[in-house]
Design a protein around this motif. Structure first.
Motif, PDB file in Angstrom:
ATOM      1  N   ARG A 188      46.900 -92.425 -46.978  1.00 64.40           N
ATOM      2  CA  ARG A 188      46.134 -93.565 -46.469  1.00 64.40           C
ATOM      3  C   ARG A 188      44.645 -93.247 -46.412  1.00 64.40           C
ATOM      4  NH1 ARG A 188      49.787 -96.436 -41.688  1.00 64.40           N
ATOM      5  NH2 ARG A 188      51.614 -96.775 -43.010  1.00 64.40           N
ATOM      6  N   GLY A 189      44.308 -91.994 -46.136  1.00 61.34           N
ATOM      7  CA  GLY A 189      42.906 -91.606 -46.178  1.00 61.34           C
ATOM      8  C   GLY A 189      42.328 -91.731 -47.568  1.00 61.34           C
ATOM      9  N   HIS A 190      43.087 -91.342 -48.598  1.00 63.94           N
ATOM     10  CA  HIS A 190      42.644 -91.481 -49.993  1.00 63.94           C
ATOM     11  C   HIS A 190      42.464 -92.948 -50.354  1.00 63.94           C
ATOM     12  CE1 HIS A 190      44.278 -87.278 -51.352  1.00 63.94           C
ATOM     13  NE2 HIS A 190      43.217 -87.207 -50.577  1.00 63.94           N
ATOM     14  N   THR A 246      43.437 -82.401 -46.099  1.00 64.82           N
ATOM     15  CA  THR A 246      44.699 -82.347 -45.365  1.00 64.82           C
ATOM     16  C   THR A 246      44.849 -83.572 -44.483  1.00 64.82           C
ATOM     17  OG1 THR A 246      46.074 -81.003 -43.886  1.00 64.82           O
ATOM     18  CG2 THR A 246      43.730 -81.065 -43.412  1.00 64.82           C
ATOM     19  N   GLY A 247      46.083 -84.009 -44.337  1.00 66.86           N
ATOM     20  CA  GLY A 247      46.443 -84.998 -43.338  1.00 66.86           C
ATOM     21  C   GLY A 247      47.158 -84.290 -42.199  1.00 66.86           C
ATOM     22  N   ILE A 248      46.919 -84.718 -40.975  1.00 64.01           N
ATOM     23  CA  ILE A 248      47.472 -84.037 -39.802  1.00 64.01           C
ATOM     24  C   ILE A 248      48.253 -85.039 -38.968  1.00 64.01           C
ATOM     25  CG2 ILE A 248      46.953 -82.728 -37.714  1.00 64.01           C
ATOM     26  CD1 ILE A 248      44.437 -81.717 -39.005  1.00 64.01           C
ATOM     27  N   ASP A 249      49.505 -84.695 -38.684  1.00 62.34           N
ATOM     28  CA  ASP A 249      50.337 -85.480 -37.782  1.00 62.34           C
ATOM     29  C   ASP A 249      50.414 -84.743 -36.454  1.00 62.34           C
ATOM     30  OD1 ASP A 249      52.368 -87.656 -37.224  1.00 62.34           O
ATOM     31  OD2 ASP A 249      53.624 -85.887 -36.931  1.00 62.34           O
ATOM     32  N   LYS A 297      47.499 -91.465 -55.916  1.00 62.08           N
ATOM     33  CA  LYS A 297      48.872 -91.398 -55.424  1.00 62.08           C
ATOM     34  C   LYS A 297      49.298 -89.954 -55.269  1.00 62.08           C
ATOM     35  CE  LYS A 297      50.481 -95.824 -57.298  1.00 62.08           C
ATOM     36  NZ  LYS A 297      51.512 -96.477 -58.132  1.00 62.08           N
ATOM     37  N   PRO A 298      48.922 -89.322 -54.171  1.00 64.37           N
ATOM     38  CA  PRO A 298      49.387 -87.957 -53.937  1.00 64.37           C
ATOM     39  C   PRO A 298      50.879 -87.964 -53.635  1.00 64.37           C
ATOM     40  CG  PRO A 298      48.234 -88.766 -52.017  1.00 64.37           C
ATOM     41  CD  PRO A 298      48.091 -89.819 -53.069  1.00 64.37           C
ATOM     42  N   ARG A 353      50.652 -96.940 -38.152  1.00 63.70           N
ATOM     43  CA  ARG A 353      51.898 -97.697 -38.231  1.00 63.70           C
ATOM     44  C   ARG A 353      52.770 -97.238 -39.404  1.00 63.70           C
ATOM     45  NH1 ARG A 353      49.223-103.600 -37.568  1.00 63.70           N
ATOM     46  NH2 ARG A 353      47.650-102.501 -38.795  1.00 63.70           N
ATOM     47  N   ASN A 354      54.030 -96.909 -39.087  1.00 64.43           N
ATOM     48  CA  ASN A 354      55.079 -96.573 -40.059  1.00 64.43           C
ATOM     49  C   ASN A 354      54.801 -95.301 -40.855  1.00 64.43           C
ATOM     50  OD1 ASN A 354      56.743 -98.825 -39.472  1.00 64.43           O
ATOM     51  ND2 ASN A 354      55.466-100.126 -40.783  1.00 64.43           N
ATOM     52  N   THR A 355      53.895 -94.449 -40.402  1.00 63.07           N
ATOM     53  CA  THR A 355      53.675 -93.206 -41.138  1.00 63.07           C
ATOM     54  C   THR A 355      54.900 -92.286 -41.063  1.00 63.07           C
ATOM     55  OG1 THR A 355      52.613 -92.297 -39.152  1.00 63.07           O
ATOM     56  CG2 THR A 355      51.179 -93.222 -40.856  1.00 63.07           C
ATOM     57  N   SER A 356      55.671 -92.368 -39.989  1.00 64.05           N
ATOM     58  CA  SER A 356      56.850 -91.513 -39.849  1.00 64.05           C
ATOM     59  C   SER A 356      58.113 -92.159 -40.422  1.00 64.05           C
ATOM     60  CB  SER A 356      57.074 -91.178 -38.369  1.00 64.05           C
ATOM     61  OG  SER A 356      57.289 -92.363 -37.626  1.00 64.05           O
TER      62      SER A 356
END
Length: 485
Positions: free
Chosen positions: A444-446, A229-232, A479-480, A399-402
């Motif tokens: 980005r983690g992948h 999981t990615g967490i914002d 590429k999820p 940077r720029n994730t949102s």
């Protein structure tokens, strides 16, 4: 680490503790004994703080011109524990495991604070002031060593209750006349939420109403789940996961507490304005007032209650995240920079005046950031993933994730229509903005795992445990897409 439990009741048994000398109505110094639990606990807290400050007075600092080292407190106290007992009668009956604990704790506090200051200087950040003495206004507390059962012994009654027993004794000269025994026991009854693990010491905070057992945290029991999981992290939704789940703080409770705090603070401000004194003079003259102290204690209690709610939420949430996911990806946010004030904009037409810079809105955002306590989530995830089997934590560039579309990768400011709405201007993809950011964080983690620990940007870090658990790139999707989360 530690385990925190609530104090339910304090009871003093055995001999009556001798707490020092006091001036009577005739101006003569007379000895004082007390079985009152509140008085006894305050006596132990004052004794511990006094001994801590005596040891702290031995520390040195550079003078203003940097030419020589001088004591931080002016006078240096080199007395040993034995000498202090002999010269200060009110310290003679303090249990030895309490009087000895400030030696090691002060040393640890001093060097950890200096190391933190050096680290901040290297990062070109404000290092803060030098470590100082413990003030009387701070939360009173004392520490008692366990020392293999010599003191601070814990006894469990049932599933949810137990007690800590602290042993002490009066000297023969200071024992109450007519009493045979000189030994006393302080029984601190506590409420438990889990089993107490082996500990080295206990920290007692009587006014705050809790005890801390200092011990090593238990590893989180888990097995591989194959989930990632990615967490914002944010203010509206405290945690937004890449699968569309939102985990929020109990805001209704916190808002109710915040409303009560503001009401009491406004009442205090009105009291100051009606007195005709400035705030500093009013506090200096009324700080010993029972009414003023009672109001301050209520406000501090409300703050403690809010912090306890946030900490409880974060502990439970982070434990569940570590149990459920093999890989957790977070943004490497600079929270200090996020909480800075807006820059001043000078008015070119009116020297000495400033233009509107949005500081009022920024003040509200900073308040929300402090309430969300985003740094606490990171800190708890870091140590829990280190102690959990097959669980890893990754930090990536924020940077720029949102602003980046999680489907086509198009990045522009206009994609973020509002706090909650993300609408890609290129492909028309729509999603909750926080969920879209979480998907980008996981991607980005992948990419970092596929590139290796040193194959990506400067702000991306990979722990050794992550490299060990996810070293093979064959199991990671390159590429999820949003539809897979």
């Amino acid at each position: 680490m530690s385990q925190k439990v609530c104090i339910e009741q304090v009871e003093v048994r055995g001999a009556i503790p001798y707490i020092g000398m006091c001036e009577d109505s005739f101006g003569e110094m007379v000895p004082v004994w007390s079985m009152n639990p509140v008085v006894v606990m305050d006596w132990l807290c004052d004794a511990w703080r006094c001994r801590y400050n005596q040891i702290r007075s031995r520390r040195m600092k550079w003078n203003r011109d940097g030419s020589e080292l001088i004591p931080i407190g002016g006078a240096v106290d080199l007395r040993s524990d034995k000498q202090v007992r002999e010269e200060c009668s009110w310290l003679s009956s303090v249990p030895s495991m309490i009087l000895q604990s400030p030696n090691r704790i002060e040393n640890t506090d001093w060097w950890s604070a200096n190391k933190r200051r050096r680290t901040l200087k290297k990062k070109h950040r404000y290092p803060g002031s030098m470590p100082r003495f413990k003030k009387r206004d701070t939360d009173p507390m004392f520490v008692c060593w366990y020392n293999r059962g010599a003191n601070a012994v814990f006894r469990k009654f049932n599933r949810h209750h137990g007690e800590i027993v602290i042993f002490g004794q009066n000297s023969r000269a200071n024992n109450l006349p007519g009493r045979r025994g000189c030994r006393f026991e302080i029984h601190i009854r506590v409420r438990l939420s889990e089993d107490i693990q082996p500990y080295t010491s206990v920290g007692v905070h009587p006014r705050s109403g809790y005890v801390v057992f200092v011990n090593d945290p238990l590893p989180v029991t888990r097995s591989r789940t194959g989930r990632e999981t990615g967490i914002d992290r944010g203010c509206v939704h405290n945690l937004a996961l890449s699968d569309g789940t939102f985990i929020d703080l109990p805001k209704h409770k916190l808002e109710r507490i915040d409303k009560e705090i503001r009401r009491r603070q406004k009442a205090q401000a009105r009291r100051i304005s009606r007195s005709g004194l400035d705030a500093k003079t009013y506090v200096r003259e009324h700080r010993q007032s029972n009414r003023y102290q009672a109001e301050q204690d209520r406000i501090r209690g409300l703050y403690r209650k809010a912090h306890a709610i946030i900490n409880d939420f974060q502990q439970k949430t982070t434990t569940n995240l570590v149990k459920d996911y093999d890989l957790i990806v977070l943004e490497n946010l600079s929270l200090k920079n996020m909480g800075r004030k807006a820059r001043k904009i000078e008015d070119p037409l009116h020297p000495g005046r400033y233009l509107h810079n949005g500081q009022a809105a920024k003040r509200g955002l900073n308040r929300a950031l402090r309430s969300a306590s985003l740094g606490g989530v990171r800190q708890k995830l870091e140590y829990k993933t280190r102690r959990a089997y097959a669980s890893s934590l990754l930090f990536v560039d924020p940077r720029n994730t949102s602003r980046m579309c999680s489907v086509c990768g198009h990045t522009c400011k206009e994609n973020r229509e509002s706090q909650a709405v993300f609408h890609c201007k290129k492909c028309g993809f729509q999603l909750n903005a926080d969920t879209n950011a979480a998907v980008n964080i996981l991607r980005r983690g992948h990419e970092q795992l596929l590139a290796g620990p040193g194959g990506s940007g400067r702000d991306i870090t990979v722990s050794d445990e992550t490299t060990k658990n996810f070293g093979s790139s064959a199991t990671v999707s390159r590429k999820p897409t949003a539809s897979t989360h």
